[in-house]
Design a protein around this motif. Sequence first.
Motif, PDB file in Angstrom:
ATOM      1  N   ALA A  57      33.516  51.798  21.630  1.00 47.07           N
ATOM      2  CA  ALA A  57      33.781  52.432  20.326  1.00 47.07           C
ATOM      3  C   ALA A  57      32.485  52.933  19.696  1.00 47.07           C
ATOM      4  O   ALA A  57      31.418  52.385  19.953  1.00 47.07           O
ATOM      5  CB  ALA A  57      34.464  51.431  19.399  1.00 47.07           C
ATOM      6  N   GLU A  58      32.588  53.987  18.879  1.00 43.29           N
ATOM      7  CA  GLU A  58      31.402  54.562  18.230  1.00 43.29           C
ATOM      8  C   GLU A  58      31.767  55.034  16.828  1.00 43.29           C
ATOM      9  O   GLU A  58      32.907  55.414  16.583  1.00 43.29           O
ATOM     10  CB  GLU A  58      30.934  55.813  18.987  1.00 43.29           C
ATOM     11  CG  GLU A  58      30.645  55.604  20.416  1.00 43.29           C
ATOM     12  CD  GLU A  58      30.591  56.881  21.252  1.00 43.29           C
ATOM     13  OE1 GLU A  58      30.039  56.783  22.336  1.00 43.29           O
ATOM     14  OE2 GLU A  58      31.105  57.946  20.826  1.00 43.29           O
ATOM     15  N   LEU A  59      30.771  55.050  15.966  1.00 42.47           N
ATOM     16  CA  LEU A  59      30.967  55.687  14.660  1.00 42.47           C
ATOM     17  C   LEU A  59      30.847  57.196  14.861  1.00 42.47           C
ATOM     18  O   LEU A  59      30.038  57.657  15.671  1.00 42.47           O
ATOM     19  CB  LEU A  59      29.876  55.257  13.681  1.00 42.47           C
ATOM     20  CG  LEU A  59      29.898  53.813  13.164  1.00 42.47           C
ATOM     21  CD1 LEU A  59      28.667  53.565  12.289  1.00 42.47           C
ATOM     22  CD2 LEU A  59      31.171  53.519  12.379  1.00 42.47           C
ATOM     23  N   GLU A  63      31.306  59.392   9.665  1.00 39.84           N
ATOM     24  CA  GLU A  63      31.295  57.990   9.180  1.00 39.84           C
ATOM     25  C   GLU A  63      29.863  57.551   8.869  1.00 39.84           C
ATOM     26  O   GLU A  63      29.622  56.826   7.897  1.00 39.84           O
ATOM     27  CB  GLU A  63      31.928  57.066  10.231  1.00 39.84           C
ATOM     28  CG  GLU A  63      33.438  57.204  10.316  1.00 39.84           C
ATOM     29  CD  GLU A  63      34.036  56.499  11.543  1.00 39.84           C
ATOM     30  OE1 GLU A  63      35.135  55.939  11.399  1.00 39.84           O
ATOM     31  OE2 GLU A  63      33.422  56.514  12.633  1.00 39.84           O
ATOM     32  N   SER A 262      28.593  49.203  10.647  1.00 34.20           N
ATOM     33  CA  SER A 262      28.952  49.416  12.065  1.00 34.20           C
ATOM     34  C   SER A 262      30.431  49.784  12.160  1.00 34.20           C
ATOM     35  O   SER A 262      31.086  49.966  11.128  1.00 34.20           O
ATOM     36  CB  SER A 262      28.693  48.130  12.867  1.00 34.20           C
ATOM     37  OG  SER A 262      29.650  47.159  12.498  1.00 34.20           O
ATOM     38  N   ILE A 263      30.945  49.821  13.380  1.00 33.74           N
ATOM     39  CA  ILE A 263      32.376  50.152  13.559  1.00 33.74           C
ATOM     40  C   ILE A 263      33.287  49.147  12.844  1.00 33.74           C
ATOM     41  O   ILE A 263      34.435  49.439  12.568  1.00 33.74           O
ATOM     42  CB  ILE A 263      32.776  50.221  15.051  1.00 33.74           C
ATOM     43  CG1 ILE A 263      32.445  48.912  15.762  1.00 33.74           C
ATOM     44  CG2 ILE A 263      32.114  51.394  15.748  1.00 33.74           C
ATOM     45  CD1 ILE A 263      33.201  48.732  17.061  1.00 33.74           C
TER      46      ILE A 263
ATOM     47  N   PRO B  96      41.974  52.337  18.060  1.00 29.41           N
ATOM     48  CA  PRO B  96      40.831  52.023  17.195  1.00 29.41           C
ATOM     49  C   PRO B  96      41.259  51.622  15.777  1.00 29.41           C
ATOM     50  O   PRO B  96      40.419  51.214  14.972  1.00 29.41           O
ATOM     51  CB  PRO B  96      40.042  53.343  17.175  1.00 29.41           C
ATOM     52  CG  PRO B  96      41.040  54.404  17.457  1.00 29.41           C
ATOM     53  CD  PRO B  96      42.150  53.782  18.249  1.00 29.41           C
TER      54      PRO B  96
END
Lengths: 376, 148
Positions: A57-59, A63, A262-263, B96
Motif C-alpha cells: 500500500a502507498e499514500l 494524500e 502514513s497509510i 484498501p
Amino acid sequence: MAVPVSQAWTVASYVLKQKLKGRKRYPLVLMLEPLFRCNLACAGCGKIQYPAHILKAELTPEECFKAVEECGTPMVAIPGGEPLLHPKMPEIVAGLVARKKYVYMCTNALLLKEKLHLFKPSKYLSFSVHVDGQKEHHDFAVCREGGHDIAMEGVRAAVAAGFRVTTNTTLFDGADPNSVRRHFDELMSAGVESMMVSPGYTYDKAPDQKHFLGRARSKKLFRAILSNRKKSWQFNASPMFMEFLMGKKDLKCTPWGMPTFSIFGWQKPCYLLQDGYADTFRELMETVEWSNYGTESGNPRCANCMVHSGYEASGVNYTFGSLKGMLETARAMFFGSYKDNGAMKLLNEWKPAQHGPLVQIAAAQQSNELQGVSGD
Amino acid sequence: MATEAQEAAKIEQLAHANPDEIEVAAGREKEQLEGWIPSLASEAETREALEKAFDYRGDITITRKDGTKVEGYLFDRRSGATLESSYARVIPTNSPEKVNVAYSDIAALAFSGRDTAAGKTFEAWVKKYWEKKAAGEKNIQIEPEKLD
Ligand code: SF4
C-alpha cells in the motif's frame, strides 16, 4: 553553516511565530511515511514488519499534500520504508518543493544513483542518506554486504549532480566511537552538507532485541564521539539536542514535535511508538494524553529513548524558549568544539563490542591503527 | 499498546534502575500469537485479545455475530466505555478501505496470518552470515520478503 540561511530563517521565524501565538504544542517536522516496504531488512528496524498487502500500500501524492497542509510544518522528512520504491516519489517531492517545504528525503540510497535523474536540485530538497557507520559497521547494521559502497556511490552521484545531501547515522550498542569519528571524516570528504546522528530506539518489533543503547551508555558514547569536535564536521541537528546526547543538558521529550502520517493515518503519539491512529492532525493533537509519554512519564516504552524525533524539537524549543537558550545555542554554534580530556580518554580506552563478529573483526583491525584522536 | 506482560522486561529493569543509569535497555519478550484463537467469553478477555491483535504484525480474522468475516490487518482500535462503543479498525487483505467493527459485534477472533515480526533474530543473521561466508558466497544479505 549546516543548513542554508534561508532554511534557518524559515524555521526560526516559524518557531517564533508559534511562540508569539502562544501555542504550547506545535510540530516542527512532518514525518511523512508514504509506504512501508523497503529493499533492506535491517536488524534494528521495527518499521517494515507488516503483511504483504500493507507493504504494497502507498499514500497518493494528494494524500501527502493534504497531510502537509494540515500539519503546516516548514520541514517535511520522508522516511519509510524506502521512499525511492514509491513510483510517485518524484511527483510527491516536486509537489512539496512547489509548496516551499524543506524536504529531507530519507533513503538507504541503494536506488539513488539510478533514480537521481527523476529529481531536480533545489534548495528545498535534500537527500538524507542513511549510512550507519564505516563500511563494516554499516553493512552489519543493514544486514547486507556491500550496502555501504552502494550508499556512498549514491551520495557521491547526488553531490556531483548538485543536490543537497545530508546523512543520517543510527547507533546501537556495540557502536565504536573511534570508527564513528572516522565515518564523519569520510562523509564530509564525500561532500555531504551535514550529518545527523542518533541512538537507535528499542523498537519492539525489531529482530534484534538485545543491542539497544540505554541512556547511560548513549551519553558515554555520544560524549566520546561529539567532544573534541573537528572543525570540518557539520551537523544537521540542533546544538542543544547534541548537548543532550552528550549528557550535558537535560531535555524533556516533545512527542508532538515530529508527527507521523502514513497509510494508517496520524500515528499516536510519535514517530516511534504506535498507540493508535487519528484521522486528522487536529484529532491527533487533541486526543493524545501527552503526559503519558516521555522519559519522565514513567512509561517503560519511553525509558531509554533519546531519539532525534523526540528530542530535536525539544532542543529547538530550548533555544527559542529564553534569552539564555539563544545565547547557549549561539555559543555552541560558534565556539562549540567541546574540548574534553575525559572524552579523549574514553575514546582511547574504548573496548570494541563483544557481540558481533563482523564488528569485532572490523574493530580489531582498526584498533591497531588507533593512535589517539586529535582535532583538526 | 503493549500489555504489561509484553513489556515485563522493561518494567522489571526500571524497577531496579533509574533510566539515566541504564547501560543496555531491555528489549521485548516475543509472544507466540500466530494461530491463536482467544476466548472472548468476558469483556476483559475481549479487550485483552484486541489489544494483542493491535500489537500483532500479521493479519487477523474477525467473525462477526452475523456470521460475516473480515480478514486483514488490525491497525488500530478505539477503546470506549462499553464494548458497543469500542471498535477494531481493519485494513482488509482484499481492499484498501478501512473497516470498523464494534467489539460487541465480534463472535470470534483468530490470529490467522503469519507473524511478520517473528523468527528473524540478530543471532540467526550472524550465524547465517558466517555459514555463507565460509561457503565462499559474496554479497551476503538478509533479503526483504517477496511481496507477490
Ligand atoms: S520518549 Fe521517545 S518513544 Fe517516548 S514519546 Fe518521546 S519520542 Fe516517543
